[in-house]
Design a protein around this motif. Structure first.
Motif, PDB file in Angstrom:
ATOM      1  N   SER A   1       2.608   1.795  -3.343  1.00 55.28           N
ATOM      2  CA  SER A   1       1.736   2.309  -4.398  1.00 55.28           C
ATOM      3  C   SER A   1       1.395   3.778  -4.170  1.00 55.28           C
ATOM      4  O   SER A   1       1.270   4.539  -5.130  1.00 55.28           O
ATOM      5  N   VAL A   2       1.257   4.193  -2.927  1.00 58.38           N
ATOM      6  CA  VAL A   2       0.995   5.610  -2.653  1.00 58.38           C
ATOM      7  C   VAL A   2       2.213   6.447  -3.024  1.00 58.38           C
ATOM      8  O   VAL A   2       2.086   7.510  -3.644  1.00 58.38           O
TER       9      VAL A   2
ATOM     10  N   GLN B   1       0.172   5.922  -7.552  1.00 54.94           N
ATOM     11  CA  GLN B   1      -0.941   5.124  -8.059  1.00 54.94           C
ATOM     12  C   GLN B   1      -2.288   5.727  -7.689  1.00 54.94           C
ATOM     13  O   GLN B   1      -3.275   5.476  -8.357  1.00 54.94           O
ATOM     14  N   TYR B   2      -2.342   6.509  -6.630  1.00 51.00           N
ATOM     15  CA  TYR B   2      -3.604   7.084  -6.169  1.00 51.00           C
ATOM     16  C   TYR B   2      -3.670   8.593  -6.406  1.00 51.00           C
ATOM     17  O   TYR B   2      -4.507   9.261  -5.814  1.00 51.00           O
ATOM     18  N   ASP B   3      -2.820   9.131  -7.259  1.00 49.13           N
ATOM     19  CA  ASP B   3      -2.798  10.572  -7.471  1.00 49.13           C
ATOM     20  C   ASP B   3      -4.034  11.069  -8.222  1.00 49.13           C
ATOM     21  O   ASP B   3      -4.599  12.087  -7.877  1.00 49.13           O
ATOM     22  N   ASP B   4      -4.428  10.391  -9.278  1.00 42.80           N
ATOM     23  CA  ASP B   4      -5.540  10.843 -10.109  1.00 42.80           C
ATOM     24  C   ASP B   4      -6.562   9.727 -10.220  1.00 42.80           C
ATOM     25  O   ASP B   4      -6.402   8.802 -11.000  1.00 42.80           O
ATOM     26  N   LEU B   5      -7.625   9.822  -9.441  1.00 37.70           N
ATOM     27  CA  LEU B   5      -8.640   8.775  -9.426  1.00 37.70           C
ATOM     28  C   LEU B   5      -9.801   9.072 -10.368  1.00 37.70           C
ATOM     29  O   LEU B   5     -10.600   8.189 -10.657  1.00 37.70           O
ATOM     30  N   ASP B   6      -9.913  10.320 -10.860  1.00 34.37           N
ATOM     31  CA  ASP B   6     -11.060  10.689 -11.685  1.00 34.37           C
ATOM     32  C   ASP B   6     -10.827  10.498 -13.176  1.00 34.37           C
ATOM     33  O   ASP B   6     -11.747  10.143 -13.906  1.00 34.37           O
TER      34      ASP B   6
ATOM     35  N   PHE C   1       0.827  -1.205   0.000  1.00 37.04           N
ATOM     36  CA  PHE C   1       0.000   0.000   0.000  1.00 37.04           C
ATOM     37  C   PHE C   1       0.860   1.253   0.000  1.00 37.04           C
ATOM     38  O   PHE C   1       0.639   2.165  -0.800  1.00 37.04           O
TER      39      PHE C   1
END
Length: 66
Positions: free
Chosen positions: A25-26, A30-35, A22
């Motif tokens: 990936s952060v 990996q979680y920068d642009d979720l839209d 986790f």
């Protein structure tokens, strides 16, 4: 009862691997642009699938009152 001495270290190792994955990936974004991935399916990227005769631009018909 002896199996608990094996299962507890295995559970700790698996949990630590999950936490490490986790945070990895952060840190790698990996979680920068979720839209954007959710909206990318709406973009028209199938221009090469449209036949050439369907790409002809049709001009609107002139009014008969002109």
């Amino acid at each position: 009862m002896d199996i608990i001495f094996l299962l507890i270290p295995i559970a700790i190792i698996l949990a630590s691997c999950a936490v490490w994955a986790f945070f990895w990936s952060v840190n790698n974004g990996q979680y920068d642009d979720l839209d954007s991935p959710a909206h990318s399916i709406l973009y028209d990227d199938d221009e090469d699938l449209i036949p050439d005769d369907a790409k002809v631009k049709h001009t609107p018909a002139k009014d008969k009152n002109d």
